[in-house]
Design an enzyme around this catalytic site. Structure first.
Site, mmCIF file in Angstrom:
data_model
loop_
_atom_site.group_PDB
_atom_site.id
_atom_site.type_symbol
_atom_site.label_atom_id
_atom_site.label_comp_id
_atom_site.label_asym_id
_atom_site.label_seq_id
_atom_site.Cartn_x
_atom_site.Cartn_y
_atom_site.Cartn_z
ATOM 1 N N HIS A 138 -2.706 -1.133 -4.778
ATOM 2 C CA HIS A 138 -1.741 -1.223 -3.694
ATOM 3 C C HIS A 138 -0.356 -0.924 -4.253
ATOM 4 C CE1 HIS A 138 -3.906 -2.183 -0.101
ATOM 5 N NE2 HIS A 138 -4.508 -3.229 -0.633
ATOM 6 N N ASP A 168 4.093 3.143 -1.247
ATOM 7 C CA ASP A 168 3.472 3.555 0.014
ATOM 8 C C ASP A 168 4.331 4.575 0.756
ATOM 9 O OD1 ASP A 168 1.339 1.907 -0.411
ATOM 10 O OD2 ASP A 168 1.892 0.408 1.082
#
Length: 360
Positions: A138, A168
């Protein structure tokens, strides 16, 4: 404008959560038609809090103006339905681990053979090749593994998390949009599509530009909180005021540093901040601690020296400057509720209508 830049462009988006959906949202805001492919029952973001009525606010804000098609990609009939959409599409965005699309018969080789003008964009943590390509991760992991997080992460006793999803968004969404647009531009000249491999980790090295330059020039890597822009300089730090408010100082250039020193009445013995940076930091901290945030807000605004109080998000949303620029004018409608739409880095001249619905 009568026609948006991406009017007539169709995107089939298989992605979920944040990176891919934000990328396709940016393209949708510029006029593209986005068909969002979700598994039966919907993607994970549909169930993320906070909720507005029955809907996830995050899902609604990320998917305004898109059309949702549910499909079980393991079923031949659903896969054929999706292939028919891809055959007419200009862009495919997918965010599965490497090999997943191939296993369900939707790999880039299959899709490009059927539609040679297709721009096929994959977003993953580590890219389509390399020893880590199959690993899970992540945002925080990507920053940690590329050395970016080590440049400013607090102390072992009080480690600090970044306030935004840099990998992200800055490593996934933005590079995807940039490269999709480049591929569409190239297609206008060549008639051929492209396969794009976006690794969210890769762009984290771009974010570490200043540290890389120092390492290349001196052979010395700045430590945690030691570089110019991570706390190593009195000119670029956060200082507490007397009421507990915080002042963000970014007075890097000499003219701004001089103006700041005058504004806060810093003693002349501390103004050469290269002589004893720690002493200058302490002296500045003492000056800021002498008055409250309201005092410094007025003083620093008058000095125009790149020093500002920290605003909360709620305060920023009410800031007359941002309101006048129309950042919050767009609306997303979901389940009878109206929410402010995600602020997009798309020029107002290219954006579409101010209100759009999220798929149900």
């Amino acid at each position: 404008m009568s026609e948006q830049p991406l009017s007539g462009i169709t995107i089939v988006d298989f992605s979920t959560l944040l990176p891919g959906p934000l990328a396709s949202l940016m393209l949708a805001e510029a006029g593209a038609t986005v068909i969002k492919i979700e598994r039966p029952g919907g993607e994970d973001m549909r169930f993320f809090p906070p909720r507005v009525g029955p809907a996830s606010a995050l899902y609604a804000m990320l998917n305004r103006g898109k059309t949702c098609v549910e499909a079980d990609l393991k079923k031949p009939a659903d896969r054929d339905k999706v292939l028919a959409l891809v055959d007419r599409a200009d862009v495919v965005i997918e965010q599965f681990r490497p090999g997943v699309m191939q296993r369900v018969g939707l790999g880039s080789d299959v899709l490009m053979a059927r539609n040679p003008r297709l721009v096929h964009c994959s977003i993953t943590g580590f890219g389509q090749r390399g020893p880590r390509s199959g690993e899970a991760g992540h945002d925080l992991n990507y920053m940690a593994l590329t050395g970016l997080l080590a440049l400013s992460c607090g102390t072992a006793e009080a480690p600090v998390l970044p306030p935004a999803q840099l990998a992200d968004i800055g490593g996934g969404s933005f590079p995807a949009v940039i490269n999709i647009l480049l591929a569409l531009f190239a297609r206008e000249r060549t008639g051929k599509g492209a396969v794009i491999d976006i690794a969210m980790c890769d762009a984290m090295f771009t974010f570490a530009l200043f540290a890389h330059a120092k390492l290349a020039a001196t052979g010395v890597l700045p430590g945690n909180g030691e570089d110019l822009l991570t706390g190593g300089s009195p000119r670029y730090r956060i200082y507490p005021a007397s009421d507990g408010g915080l002042i963000a100082v970014g007075a890097l250039e000499e003219k701004f540093w001089s103006a700041l020193c005058e504004a806060v009445d810093l003693g002349p013995e501390f103004r050469d901040d290269t002589r004893d940076p720690a002493a200058t930091v302490a002296a500045l901290a003492a000056r800021f601690a002498a008055y409250d945030t309201g005092h410094w807000s007025k003083v620093l605004a008058a000095a125009d020296c790149c020093a500002t109080p920290l605003a909360t998000l709620e305060e920023a949303l009410r800031d007359p400057h941002f309101m006048e620029r129309g950042l919050f004018d767009h609306i997303v409608e979901t389940g009878g509720h109206r929410l402010p739409a995600t602020v997009m880095p798309i020029a107002p001249a290219f954006r579409g209508p101010g209100s759009a619905s999220a798929p149900l």
